[in-house]
Structure formats: structure tokens, C-alpha cells
Design an enzyme around this catalytic site. Structure first.
Site, PDB file in Angstrom:
ATOM      1  N   TYR A  25       0.845  -1.206   0.000  1.00 24.14           N
ATOM      2  CA  TYR A  25       0.000   0.000   0.000  1.00 24.14           C
ATOM      3  C   TYR A  25       0.881   1.258   0.000  1.00 24.14           C
ATOM      4  CZ  TYR A  25      -2.678   3.900   1.796  1.00 24.14           C
ATOM      5  OH  TYR A  25      -3.215   5.151   1.972  1.00 24.14           O
ATOM      6  N   SER A 107      -3.311  12.084   8.808  1.00 27.19           N
ATOM      7  CA  SER A 107      -4.204  11.850   7.674  1.00 27.19           C
ATOM      8  C   SER A 107      -5.630  11.580   8.161  1.00 27.19           C
ATOM      9  CB  SER A 107      -3.695  10.627   6.901  1.00 27.19           C
ATOM     10  OG  SER A 107      -4.684  10.134   6.037  1.00 27.19           O
ATOM     11  N   LYS A 252      -2.535  20.943  -0.430  1.00 25.14           N
ATOM     12  CA  LYS A 252      -1.547  19.944  -0.870  1.00 25.14           C
ATOM     13  C   LYS A 252      -1.989  19.292  -2.175  1.00 25.14           C
ATOM     14  CE  LYS A 252       0.596  15.603   0.638  1.00 25.14           C
ATOM     15  NZ  LYS A 252      -0.237  14.588  -0.004  1.00 25.14           N
ATOM     16  N   HIS A 276       1.116  13.461  -4.946  1.00 24.24           N
ATOM     17  CA  HIS A 276       0.552  12.419  -4.074  1.00 24.24           C
ATOM     18  C   HIS A 276       1.452  11.170  -4.087  1.00 24.24           C
ATOM     19  CE1 HIS A 276      -3.465  11.860  -2.007  1.00 24.24           C
ATOM     20  NE2 HIS A 276      -2.910  10.691  -1.803  1.00 24.24           N
ATOM     21  N   ASP A 307       6.840  18.020  -1.578  1.00 23.96           N
ATOM     22  CA  ASP A 307       6.657  16.632  -1.148  1.00 23.96           C
ATOM     23  C   ASP A 307       6.797  15.712  -2.361  1.00 23.96           C
ATOM     24  OD1 ASP A 307       5.075  14.340   0.379  1.00 23.96           O
ATOM     25  OD2 ASP A 307       3.920  14.725  -1.436  1.00 23.96           O
TER      26      ASP A 307
HETATM   27  C1  GLV Z   1      -4.499   8.135   0.119  1.00 25.69           C
HETATM   28  O1  GLV Z   1      -4.444   9.342   0.119  1.00 25.69           O
HETATM   29  C2  GLV Z   1      -3.677   7.293  -0.668  1.00 25.69           C
HETATM   30  O2  GLV Z   1      -2.916   7.801  -1.511  1.00 25.69           O
HETATM   31  O3  GLV Z   1      -3.760   6.082  -0.502  1.00 25.69           O
END
Ligand code: GLV
Length: 389
Positions: A25, A107, A252, A276, A307
Site C-alpha cells: 500500500y 491523515s 496539498k 501524491h 513533497d
Molecule cells: C491516500 O491518500 C492514498 O494515496 O492512498
């Protein structure tokens, strides 16, 4: 215990200790994972200019992020499910951040709730929210964050829909983990992880379960994003959230100068250049390549944080030199947490600070504020992607 000298050592140990579903994950990007990979490899196109015989006494990595004193300009970026990487993971990470003196961003998708983290820390943390359809739930999140003493909210604007991560689908990723023959077989090889997990009650999405309604399967990240996230998000909505919260706001997920200008027009305190972690738009630019144009557009109007791909203090220094006011890292501390719990997060922070400090010194700089583009040499290939004609 192996000798740990770099973030990569923590990743290797983490991979051994934590069930595959949760390792995968964190250590995944969307689709072909091109952006995920380039977030780290593009740092390689940048080199430092070494300087010598410069007075290096009295160095410091201390600075400020949105007006708050920090030991170094590296925040613990928001990562979902970290309470599955290690029992009570968010509490452990927030404690490590507090002791070290850097911001912790919780988060919404955490396992430990806002209240849990507040009860185990004294340094105010920042709370990350997605943009959800349910205004009542959003207002309650803001109220809970305020009550917990959070000093900023971080609005993630790049996840109205979710980029597909193949591994999560194949692994049937959920929190708590669904018990299938293969997940059980894998978890049986992770004994210390399992024993710790059996001793905590925190195994669900603590900010959601019992707080949000209308979600068919609250253990599944993908069902929650598909059902609850607001696909009609726009800048007016962000301004509305800013009013609902009434405090400092960090946006963000900005990759484009045009979006950066809109964020500045909306009056937010800081933006984070981020794709992300390569988990959303595959084949987007790496964050480090996106950074200079965003800084050029709005660097004088708000704080531009960075980031994406930070695995060393050298990476931090490169981002600062390209104009980032500060940086965030998600995976570096997650590796530490999965590898060694709270001590592993502290270790990750110590590694980053040591690398940042020594590299800064060898570039002839003693303070973060003295870091500028003149310490870098950049390969032409770094600037090679141009708008299509
Ligand atoms: C959640 O923000 C993810 O990227 O899993």
C-alpha cells in the site's frame, strides 16, 4: 539488529516486518508507477557545487514552517493507514515528531483518531482533510481538529477520484485486513507485528468509522473515496472550507503554476507541490521537476512546500535550493515506523537531519535561509519536458 545508516536500510527492514498488503500500500504508485519512480530518480539529475574553506562553525538546520519553529524543514507528511504499519502507528509517529521538533500531519485516513493522537502528544499537529461531499462531516472534522489543538489543516486537492493502484486491488487491501488464505499465510510470517496488533484496539479508520454515514464498506479505502469524495471540488469550495475551519490552511497537491496562482488568490497560507507520491496521475511530472515553475509563479506570495521522493537529506537540500520553503516526506518515516516503530521514525528523522546538515556544510552554507539555487548544477534533461505545441 542490522546497522541502519540510510533510509533504504529502514525500507528493507520494514519490508521484512510488515504484511505485504500494507507494505505494498505504501510502496506503490498508480498504474505503471512511472511518476512514483521518477519522484526519486529525478533527484539524480541535480548535483551540488562543492565549496571549501568556508567557515562551517555554528551551523543549524532550524527554521520555521508557517510560522512554527522546526528543528529542520522536514514535516511528516500525511500517510493513510499508518496504524496498520505498526500498532498505534500514528501516535508513535506523532510522538517521534514532537520529540524531534518537526510537524506531524495526521491523515483523515489514519487508524488512530484525531482525539487519540491529541491525547498522547503535546505539540500541536496539523490535520489533513480530503474534500468530501458531506458538509456536516467536514464541519465535524474541523471542530474535532480545533478541539484537539491542531494549528493548521491541510486540504488535499488531488484526490477527487482515485488513481488505480494495481497492488491494492490484487491484495484486497483493507483495514483491518480481510482474512483470506493468502493474507493469513503472509501475516503468520510477521509475528512481532501481529503480536503488537493484537494488543491494540485501534484497527479501523478511527476518524471515519462511527463518524461518517453512507459508506457501504468503511474498511475499504477505495469504496470510501468512490462514495464520499466530492468530484465537483473547485476553488470556491476550498474558500468555503477555509471559512469553515477559520485557521491556517495548507493546500496539498499543486503541480501547476496556474493552480498555484489560484491557491494564492484563495488566500491560503502555504501550498505543497506534490503529485501524491506518484499515486494519482501516472505520467505527471515528478514533484521535483514541477517545483521551480511553481516557485517562480507564487514563491513571493505564500510558502511553497515540497513533497515527493525525499529519501535523504541531500534530496531535502536540493528541493530547498530549487526554492521550496520546506519539505515533507511520507514514505521515509513510514519505512522507519514499519521497521522499528517510534524509534524507527526518530531514526529516519536523524538520518535526514545528519545528511542535510553535512551536505549543507559541504556546499558552504550554515543556515537554511542561505540555501539558494547557486549551490546546484542541473542537467539539461531536468528541464527537458516542455508544454506540447
Ligand atoms: C491516500 O491518500 C492514498 O494515496 O492512498
Amino acid at each position: 539488529m542490522p546497522v541502519i545508516t540510510e533510509i533504504e536500510d529502514l525500507r528493507r527492514l520494514y519490508k521484512r516486518r510488515v504484511p505485504k498488503m500494507f507494505y505494498d500500500y505504501a510502496e506503490t504508485g498508480s498504474w505503471s508507477e512511472t511518476t512514483f519512480r521518477e519522484n526519486t530518480t529525478d533527484f539524480d539529475l541535480i548535483r551540488f557545487r562543492q565549496r571549501v574553506a568556508v567557515d562551517m562553525a555554528g551551523r543549524s538546520t532550524r527554521t520555521k514552517m508557517i510560522g512554527e519553529e522546526v528543528e529542520m524543514p522536514v514535516g511528516l507528511g500525511p500517510v493513510g493507514l499508518t496504524g496498520m504499519q505498526s500498532a498505534d502507528g500514528e501516535i508513535k509517529a506523532a510522538r517521534a515528531a514532537e520529540r524531534f521538533g518537526v510537524p506531524f500531519v495526521l491523515s483523515t485516513m489514519s487508524i488512530c483518531s484525531i482525539e487519540d493522537v491529541a491525547a498522547h502528544t503535546t505539540r500541536p499537529f496539523w490535520f489533513q482533510v480530503y474534500t468530501l461531499k458531506d458538509d456536516d462531516f467536514m464541519q465535524r472534522l474541523f471542530d474535532r481538529a480545533r478541539k484537539a489543538g491542531c494549528t493548521a489543516i491541510v486540504i488535499t486537492v488531488d484526490l477527487q477520484v482515485q488513481g488505480q493502484r494495481h497492488k491494492d486491488i490484487k491484495n484486497g487491501m483493507s483495514a483491518p485486513p480481510k482474512l483470506t488464505p493468502s493474507s493469513i499465510a503472509n501475516m503468520m510470517t510477521k509475528v512481532p507485528w501481529g503480536l503488537e496488533m493484537l494488543q491494540t484496539k485501534r484497527r479501523f479508520f478511527g476518524n471515519i468509522v462511527g463518524h461518517a454515514s453512507g459508506v457501504s464498506d468503511p474498511s475499504s479505502l477505495s469504496s470510501w473515496t468512490a462514495e464520499a469524495f466530492d468530484p465537483s471540488l473547485d476553488w470556491e469550495r476550498i474558500k468555503q472550507f477555509k471559512e469553515m475551519w477559520g485557521g491556517k490552511v495548507i493546500v496539498k497537491g499543486i503541480m501547476d503554476p496556474e493552480d498555484a496562482r489560484r491557491a494564492a488568490d484563495a488566500g491560503v497560507d502555504a501550498i505543497v507541490v506534490s503529485n501524491h507520491g506518484g499515486r494519482q496521475l501516472d505520467h505527471a511530472l515528478s514533484s521535483i521537476r514541477a517545483l521551480p515553475e511553481v516557485v517562480k509563479a507564487v514563491g513571493d506570495r505564500l510558502e511553497v512546500h515540497f513533497d515527493g521522493g525525499i529519501r535523504s537529506g541531500q534530496d531535502v537540500l536540493k528541493a530547498l535550493a530549487l526554492g521550496a520553503h520546506a519539505t515533507w516526506s511520507g514514505r521515509a518515516w513510514t519505512y522507519g515506523l514499519g521497521a522499528m516503530g517510534e524509534a524507527g521514525v526518530t531514526k529516519a528523522l536523524e538520518i535526514l537531519r545528519h545528511e542535510l546538515d553535512v551536505s549543507m556544510a559541504l556546499c558552504g552554507r550554515r543556515h537554511i535561509e542561505e540555501v539558494d539555487p547557486s549551490i546546484l548544477m542541473v542537467d539539461d534533461a531536468f528541464y527537458s519536458y516542455k508544454p506540447a505545441r
